[in-house]
Design a protein around this motif. Sequence first.
Motif, PDB file in Angstrom:
ATOM      1  N   ALA A  31       3.637 -12.259 -11.003  1.00 23.33           N
ATOM      2  CA  ALA A  31       3.989 -11.364  -9.735  1.00 23.33           C
ATOM      3  C   ALA A  31       4.193  -9.845 -10.241  1.00 23.33           C
ATOM      4  CB  ALA A  31       5.379 -11.172  -9.237  1.00 23.33           C
ATOM      5  N   GLY A  32       4.494  -9.696 -11.723  1.00 22.88           N
ATOM      6  CA  GLY A  32       4.322  -8.293 -11.921  1.00 22.88           C
ATOM      7  C   GLY A  32       3.035  -8.041 -12.420  1.00 22.88           C
ATOM      8  N   PHE A  33       2.019  -8.743 -12.987  1.00 25.21           N
ATOM      9  CA  PHE A  33       0.862  -8.548 -13.059  1.00 25.21           C
ATOM     10  C   PHE A  33       0.030  -8.208 -11.821  1.00 25.21           C
ATOM     11  CE2 PHE A  33      -3.262  -8.462 -14.867  1.00 25.21           C
ATOM     12  CZ  PHE A  33      -3.415  -8.124 -16.089  1.00 25.21           C
ATOM     13  N   LEU A  34       0.536  -9.001 -10.724  1.00 23.39           N
ATOM     14  CA  LEU A  34      -0.187  -8.911  -9.439  1.00 23.39           C
ATOM     15  C   LEU A  34       0.052  -7.363  -8.997  1.00 23.39           C
ATOM     16  CD1 LEU A  34      -1.565  -9.675  -6.777  1.00 23.39           C
ATOM     17  CD2 LEU A  34       0.725 -10.811  -6.103  1.00 23.39           C
ATOM     18  N   VAL A  35       1.310  -6.944  -8.901  1.00 24.24           N
ATOM     19  CA  VAL A  35       1.612  -5.569  -8.614  1.00 24.24           C
ATOM     20  C   VAL A  35       0.680  -4.442  -9.504  1.00 24.24           C
ATOM     21  CG1 VAL A  35       3.337  -3.682  -8.306  1.00 24.24           C
ATOM     22  CG2 VAL A  35       3.782  -6.041  -7.931  1.00 24.24           C
ATOM     23  N   ALA A  36       0.695  -4.841 -10.816  1.00 21.56           N
ATOM     24  CA  ALA A  36      -0.222  -3.863 -11.748  1.00 21.56           C
ATOM     25  C   ALA A  36      -1.723  -3.867 -11.335  1.00 21.56           C
ATOM     26  CB  ALA A  36      -0.124  -4.148 -13.034  1.00 21.56           C
ATOM     27  N   ALA A  37      -2.066  -5.121 -10.984  1.00 21.23           N
ATOM     28  CA  ALA A  37      -3.611  -4.997 -10.640  1.00 21.23           C
ATOM     29  C   ALA A  37      -3.936  -4.240  -9.447  1.00 21.23           C
ATOM     30  CB  ALA A  37      -3.931  -6.345 -10.436  1.00 21.23           C
ATOM     31  N   GLY A  38      -2.988  -4.277  -8.452  1.00 17.69           N
ATOM     32  CA  GLY A  38      -3.176  -3.407  -7.133  1.00 17.69           C
ATOM     33  C   GLY A  38      -4.381  -4.054  -6.404  1.00 17.69           C
ATOM     34  N   SER A  39      -4.522  -5.451  -6.420  1.00 22.88           N
ATOM     35  CA  SER A  39      -5.580  -6.006  -5.494  1.00 22.88           C
ATOM     36  C   SER A  39      -5.013  -5.992  -4.209  1.00 22.88           C
ATOM     37  CB  SER A  39      -5.889  -7.440  -5.954  1.00 22.88           C
ATOM     38  OG  SER A  39      -6.731  -7.756  -4.971  1.00 22.88           O
ATOM     39  N   LYS A  40      -5.555  -5.305  -3.044  1.00 21.49           N
ATOM     40  CA  LYS A  40      -4.907  -5.228  -1.731  1.00 21.49           C
ATOM     41  C   LYS A  40      -4.946  -6.800  -0.953  1.00 21.49           C
ATOM     42  CE  LYS A  40      -6.555  -0.643  -1.102  1.00 21.49           C
ATOM     43  NZ  LYS A  40      -7.186   0.389  -0.300  1.00 21.49           N
ATOM     44  N   THR A  41      -6.247  -7.302  -1.114  1.00 15.33           N
ATOM     45  CA  THR A  41      -6.167  -8.606  -0.562  1.00 15.33           C
ATOM     46  C   THR A  41      -5.050  -9.683  -1.037  1.00 15.33           C
ATOM     47  OG1 THR A  41      -8.379  -8.354  -0.070  1.00 15.33           O
ATOM     48  CG2 THR A  41      -7.567 -10.536   0.331  1.00 15.33           C
ATOM     49  N   ALA A  42      -4.708  -9.827  -2.309  1.00 16.65           N
ATOM     50  CA  ALA A  42      -3.902 -10.640  -3.044  1.00 16.65           C
ATOM     51  C   ALA A  42      -2.478 -10.148  -2.518  1.00 16.65           C
ATOM     52  CB  ALA A  42      -4.174 -10.476  -4.426  1.00 16.65           C
ATOM     53  N   LEU A  43      -2.361  -8.857  -2.776  1.00 20.78           N
ATOM     54  CA  LEU A  43      -0.990  -8.430  -2.119  1.00 20.78           C
ATOM     55  C   LEU A  43      -0.595  -8.779  -0.802  1.00 20.78           C
ATOM     56  CD1 LEU A  43      -1.109  -5.106  -4.193  1.00 20.78           C
ATOM     57  CD2 LEU A  43       0.578  -6.884  -4.520  1.00 20.78           C
ATOM     58  N   LEU A  44      -1.571  -8.671   0.009  1.00 27.08           N
ATOM     59  CA  LEU A  44      -1.325  -8.753   1.288  1.00 27.08           C
ATOM     60  C   LEU A  44      -0.962 -10.296   1.473  1.00 27.08           C
ATOM     61  CD1 LEU A  44      -1.587  -8.237   4.479  1.00 27.08           C
ATOM     62  CD2 LEU A  44      -3.951  -8.727   4.233  1.00 27.08           C
ATOM     63  N   LEU A  45      -1.964 -11.198   1.202  1.00 24.25           N
ATOM     64  CA  LEU A  45      -1.900 -12.632   1.271  1.00 24.25           C
ATOM     65  C   LEU A  45      -0.515 -13.472   0.599  1.00 24.25           C
ATOM     66  CD1 LEU A  45      -5.786 -13.836   0.816  1.00 24.25           C
ATOM     67  CD2 LEU A  45      -4.225 -13.418   2.916  1.00 24.25           C
ATOM     68  N   ALA A  46      -0.255 -12.821  -0.584  1.00 23.56           N
ATOM     69  CA  ALA A  46       0.780 -13.585  -1.339  1.00 23.56           C
ATOM     70  C   ALA A  46       2.209 -14.004  -0.524  1.00 23.56           C
ATOM     71  CB  ALA A  46       1.329 -12.766  -2.616  1.00 23.56           C
ATOM     72  N   PRO A  47       2.709 -12.624   0.036  1.00 26.27           N
ATOM     73  CA  PRO A  47       3.955 -13.120   0.856  1.00 26.27           C
ATOM     74  C   PRO A  47       3.736 -13.866   2.213  1.00 26.27           C
ATOM     75  CG  PRO A  47       3.067 -10.584   1.171  1.00 26.27           C
ATOM     76  CD  PRO A  47       2.208 -11.243   0.114  1.00 26.27           C
ATOM     77  N   VAL A  48       2.384 -13.615   2.892  1.00 22.57           N
ATOM     78  CA  VAL A  48       2.203 -14.204   3.985  1.00 22.57           C
ATOM     79  C   VAL A  48       1.878 -15.709   3.626  1.00 22.57           C
ATOM     80  CG1 VAL A  48      -0.122 -14.820   5.659  1.00 22.57           C
ATOM     81  CG2 VAL A  48       0.804 -12.719   5.123  1.00 22.57           C
ATOM     82  N   ILE A  49       1.235 -16.158   2.650  1.00 24.78           N
ATOM     83  CA  ILE A  49       1.102 -17.674   2.223  1.00 24.78           C
ATOM     84  C   ILE A  49       2.549 -18.347   1.871  1.00 24.78           C
ATOM     85  CG2 ILE A  49       0.380 -19.259   0.268  1.00 24.78           C
ATOM     86  CD1 ILE A  49      -1.808 -16.848   0.129  1.00 24.78           C
ATOM     87  N   LEU A  50       3.368 -17.571   1.230  1.00 23.30           N
ATOM     88  CA  LEU A  50       4.747 -18.155   0.911  1.00 23.30           C
ATOM     89  C   LEU A  50       5.517 -18.232   2.406  1.00 23.30           C
ATOM     90  CD1 LEU A  50       5.555 -16.270  -2.405  1.00 23.30           C
ATOM     91  CD2 LEU A  50       4.430 -18.632  -1.991  1.00 23.30           C
ATOM     92  N   ALA A  51       5.503 -17.229   3.044  1.00 20.16           N
ATOM     93  CA  ALA A  51       6.218 -17.321   4.362  1.00 20.16           C
ATOM     94  C   ALA A  51       5.735 -18.382   5.285  1.00 20.16           C
ATOM     95  CB  ALA A  51       6.123 -16.125   4.894  1.00 20.16           C
ATOM     96  N   ILE A  52       4.588 -18.526   5.354  1.00 23.10           N
ATOM     97  CA  ILE A  52       3.947 -19.644   6.286  1.00 23.10           C
ATOM     98  C   ILE A  52       4.111 -20.918   5.899  1.00 23.10           C
ATOM     99  CG2 ILE A  52       1.726 -20.605   7.383  1.00 23.10           C
ATOM    100  CD1 ILE A  52       2.800 -17.902   8.743  1.00 23.10           C
ATOM    101  N   THR A  53       4.021 -21.265   4.560  1.00 22.08           N
ATOM    102  CA  THR A  53       4.101 -22.521   4.075  1.00 22.08           C
ATOM    103  C   THR A  53       5.635 -22.862   4.121  1.00 22.08           C
ATOM    104  OG1 THR A  53       3.928 -21.687   1.838  1.00 22.08           O
ATOM    105  CG2 THR A  53       1.964 -22.460   2.696  1.00 22.08           C
ATOM    106  N   ALA A  54       6.580 -21.915   3.898  1.00 25.81           N
ATOM    107  CA  ALA A  54       7.913 -22.232   4.145  1.00 25.81           C
ATOM    108  C   ALA A  54       8.140 -22.686   5.511  1.00 25.81           C
ATOM    109  CB  ALA A  54       8.891 -21.151   3.261  1.00 25.81           C
ATOM    110  N   LEU A  55       7.843 -21.943   6.390  1.00 27.32           N
ATOM    111  CA  LEU A  55       8.094 -22.432   7.727  1.00 27.32           C
ATOM    112  C   LEU A  55       7.449 -23.862   8.134  1.00 27.32           C
ATOM    113  CD1 LEU A  55       7.068 -19.114   9.624  1.00 27.32           C
ATOM    114  CD2 LEU A  55       9.449 -19.943   9.331  1.00 27.32           C
TER     115      LEU A  55
END
Length: 422
Positions: free
Chosen positions: A208-232
Amino acid sequence: MARDMPDWMRVLLNGAVLVVLWNHLWFQDLASRSLLEASEDGSAPTQATFAILALAMAAALRRLGPERLRPLATWPLGLCAGWLGVTVLASIEPSLSIRRAMLLAIAAMLSAGLLVVARSPRQFALTLGGSALVILLASYAAVALVPNLAIHSGFDVNSDPSHPGLWRGIFPHKNEAGAAMVILVIVGLYVAAAASRVLGWLVVLLAAGFLVAAGSKTALLLAPVILAITALCRVFRGTLSRTLLLLGPVVVFSLVSIGSVVVPAIQDRLGAVMTDATFTGRNEIWAFALDNILIRPLRGWGYGAFWMTERTMYAGSEQLSWVNTANHAHNAYLDTALMMGLPGLVLTLVAVMLMPLRDIQAVAGGRDLDPATMLFVRLWFLGLASASFETVLYNGNNATCCMFMMAVFGLRLRTRNRLAPD
């Protein structure tokens, strides 16, 4: 006759495969002018690495019994593979398509083999966790020790004004680093649930720390969406509710991406709420891809025979000169239609979208998702969601594609053979 394999051989083979599938091009120099040239010959080190691993995995599968992969012989996957073979032979560059399709076939075998070679969920989880640490520690060390090869700079030949200073670690690009970090977050959560909380959460935090430093917009957008949807999906367990949860966002992502090119009204609405409704110029690439799909709508251009070839890069279109140098369409569905035509796209959607959804309900319909099934669901959903913005289908060089294939295979195997307990 099937024979056993010692645990050290299982862990060593699976660990090596995972590290290579997650990233096989370490420390690429983005200042090299060779990156501007057509790349029809491929990478010799990549081909050699995959060939060696293929031989090792083939020997392991032969020893353990290849019949363990028999559940994967389904008609949707068979039709998909068959049509891919037809379009490879009908390619505008058959020899190029054959070479690249061989790499895809090897990546698919390695992705499936991981599931057979692992003795148990715990061993699989610990191997995933150990391999993740190799990638993460190497990436952090690269940033600290060789920043010129691990951090984007203005000297990159395809430098974007927003890229300098963003981390890429051992990966060729910050977007690839970001996608891999999302995978490692998912892996870490599985490791924490199935084997070791300490190791799992360490992987999650480092990724997660490296993801923030990489600044990949698509990855930063998708990560919380994926975790939230699969949790539901743990809460809503019915077939209809899980279908809407998992496919609804994929439809929305497709509408805001391809829809922004095809339907002007969508572009206008996006422009009213987004600062970059062009998705950093990707709509030009999408429009270029759509135009070329219509030229060969039935059989496509051939696997790997369109982008980064002399035909595309030196086509002489001055208006689209920068688009011609793109190495993919930034949309897996468009690239599938480019490679395999519209019939290939339809077969693909059935094989890797609808059939895995059915498998999920066959394994856990009306019930909670166990850690292994949740791992596969998250990786599968990551692939489908990423496909609207990156080329992650039929790309054996891509970490998300390989983990997506492993998830599709894993869900199918779970319907026939539940993972053995520790």
